[in-house]
Design a protein around this motif. Structure first.
Motif, PDB file in Angstrom:
ATOM      1  N   PRO A  27       0.806  -1.217  -0.038  1.00 43.81           N
ATOM      2  CA  PRO A  27      -0.120  -0.032  -0.012  1.00 43.81           C
ATOM      3  C   PRO A  27       0.833   1.321   0.276  1.00 43.81           C
ATOM      4  O   PRO A  27       2.003   1.361   0.651  1.00 43.81           O
ATOM      5  N   THR A  28       0.433   2.537  -0.770  1.00 42.37           N
ATOM      6  CA  THR A  28       1.215   3.560  -0.702  1.00 42.37           C
ATOM      7  C   THR A  28       0.300   4.629   0.140  1.00 42.37           C
ATOM      8  O   THR A  28      -1.000   4.649  -0.163  1.00 42.37           O
ATOM      9  N   PHE A  29       1.082   4.911   1.367  1.00 43.21           N
ATOM     10  CA  PHE A  29       0.367   5.844   2.068  1.00 43.21           C
ATOM     11  C   PHE A  29       0.453   7.393   1.826  1.00 43.21           C
ATOM     12  O   PHE A  29      -0.162   8.244   2.255  1.00 43.21           O
ATOM     13  N   HIS A  30       1.423   7.818   1.091  1.00 38.85           N
ATOM     14  CA  HIS A  30       1.702   9.300   0.598  1.00 38.85           C
ATOM     15  C   HIS A  30       2.291   9.202  -0.713  1.00 38.85           C
ATOM     16  O   HIS A  30       3.059   8.343  -1.260  1.00 38.85           O
ATOM     17  N   PRO A  31       1.579   9.671  -1.744  1.00 35.91           N
ATOM     18  CA  PRO A  31       1.987   9.970  -3.093  1.00 35.91           C
ATOM     19  C   PRO A  31       3.393  10.257  -3.496  1.00 35.91           C
ATOM     20  O   PRO A  31       4.024   9.709  -4.683  1.00 35.91           O
ATOM     21  N   ILE A  32       4.087  10.978  -2.535  1.00 36.58           N
ATOM     22  CA  ILE A  32       5.452  11.226  -2.882  1.00 36.58           C
ATOM     23  C   ILE A  32       6.426  10.295  -2.276  1.00 36.58           C
ATOM     24  O   ILE A  32       7.814  10.339  -2.392  1.00 36.58           O
ATOM     25  N   GLY A  33       5.975   9.358  -1.528  1.00 33.89           N
ATOM     26  CA  GLY A  33       6.640   8.287  -1.120  1.00 33.89           C
ATOM     27  C   GLY A  33       7.250   8.607   0.526  1.00 33.89           C
ATOM     28  O   GLY A  33       6.373   8.582   1.403  1.00 33.89           O
ATOM     29  N   ASP A  34       8.540   8.725   0.401  1.00 34.18           N
ATOM     30  CA  ASP A  34       9.137   8.777   1.928  1.00 34.18           C
ATOM     31  C   ASP A  34       9.344  10.087   2.663  1.00 34.18           C
ATOM     32  O   ASP A  34      10.127  10.372   3.137  1.00 34.18           O
ATOM     33  N   LEU A  35       8.331  10.989   2.196  1.00 33.70           N
ATOM     34  CA  LEU A  35       8.480  12.463   2.629  1.00 33.70           C
ATOM     35  C   LEU A  35       7.977  12.336   4.227  1.00 33.70           C
ATOM     36  O   LEU A  35       7.168  11.809   4.489  1.00 33.70           O
ATOM     37  N   SER A  36       8.667  13.144   4.924  1.00 30.70           N
ATOM     38  CA  SER A  36       8.058  13.446   6.323  1.00 30.70           C
ATOM     39  C   SER A  36       8.501  14.422   6.885  1.00 30.70           C
ATOM     40  O   SER A  36       9.409  15.418   5.850  1.00 30.70           O
ATOM     41  N   ASN A  37       7.954  15.150   7.708  1.00 27.06           N
ATOM     42  CA  ASN A  37       7.984  16.449   8.236  1.00 27.06           C
ATOM     43  C   ASN A  37       9.359  16.400   9.070  1.00 27.06           C
ATOM     44  O   ASN A  37       9.734  15.627   9.899  1.00 27.06           O
ATOM     45  N   ILE A  38      10.253  17.418   8.802  1.00 31.63           N
ATOM     46  CA  ILE A  38      11.496  17.587   9.521  1.00 31.63           C
ATOM     47  C   ILE A  38      11.034  18.715  10.446  1.00 31.63           C
ATOM     48  O   ILE A  38      11.046  20.107  10.072  1.00 31.63           O
TER      49      ILE A  38
END
Length: 103
Positions: A53-64
């Motif tokens: 499953p893909t939970f975010h369309p951009i992949g491994d993006l996270s808030n810093i």
């Protein structure tokens, strides 16, 4: 075309979302929603065995986020320096409700 959503379902959704619908609108909305659901049917025919499953369309993006650091803040006098009006150490602003005047 299959009946995925009934008129009662549409009425319940309308009540829940506080949307007033006439009986004609309920009937039309039922037809429209069933058409939309039916148009998505081909998606269910894909073989997705083993697809993660893909939970975010951009992949491994996270808030810093930076660590919280305690710093000096404005003094009350500094914060009020450029205030057009002030009273008792607070900003004095025009009233937008009631009799008018400053609050």
């Amino acid at each position: 075309m299959s009946q995925h959503v009934s008129e009662q379902d549409v009425r319940d959704i309308a009540v829940y979302t506080r949307i007033g619908l006439t009986e004609e609108e309920v009937a039309q909305m039922t037809v429209d929603l069933n058409g939309i659901i039916e148009s998505l049917k081909p998606i269910t025919e894909y073989d997705l065995e083993g697809v993660e499953p893909t939970f975010h369309p951009i992949g491994d993006l996270s808030n810093i986020m930076r660590d919280d650091a305690e710093q000096e803040s404005f003094t009350q006098e500094t914060a009020l320096e450029n205030a057009p009006k002030q009273q008792d150490g607070c900003f004095l602003i025009p009233s937008i409700l009631g009799e008018g005047g400053d609050r």
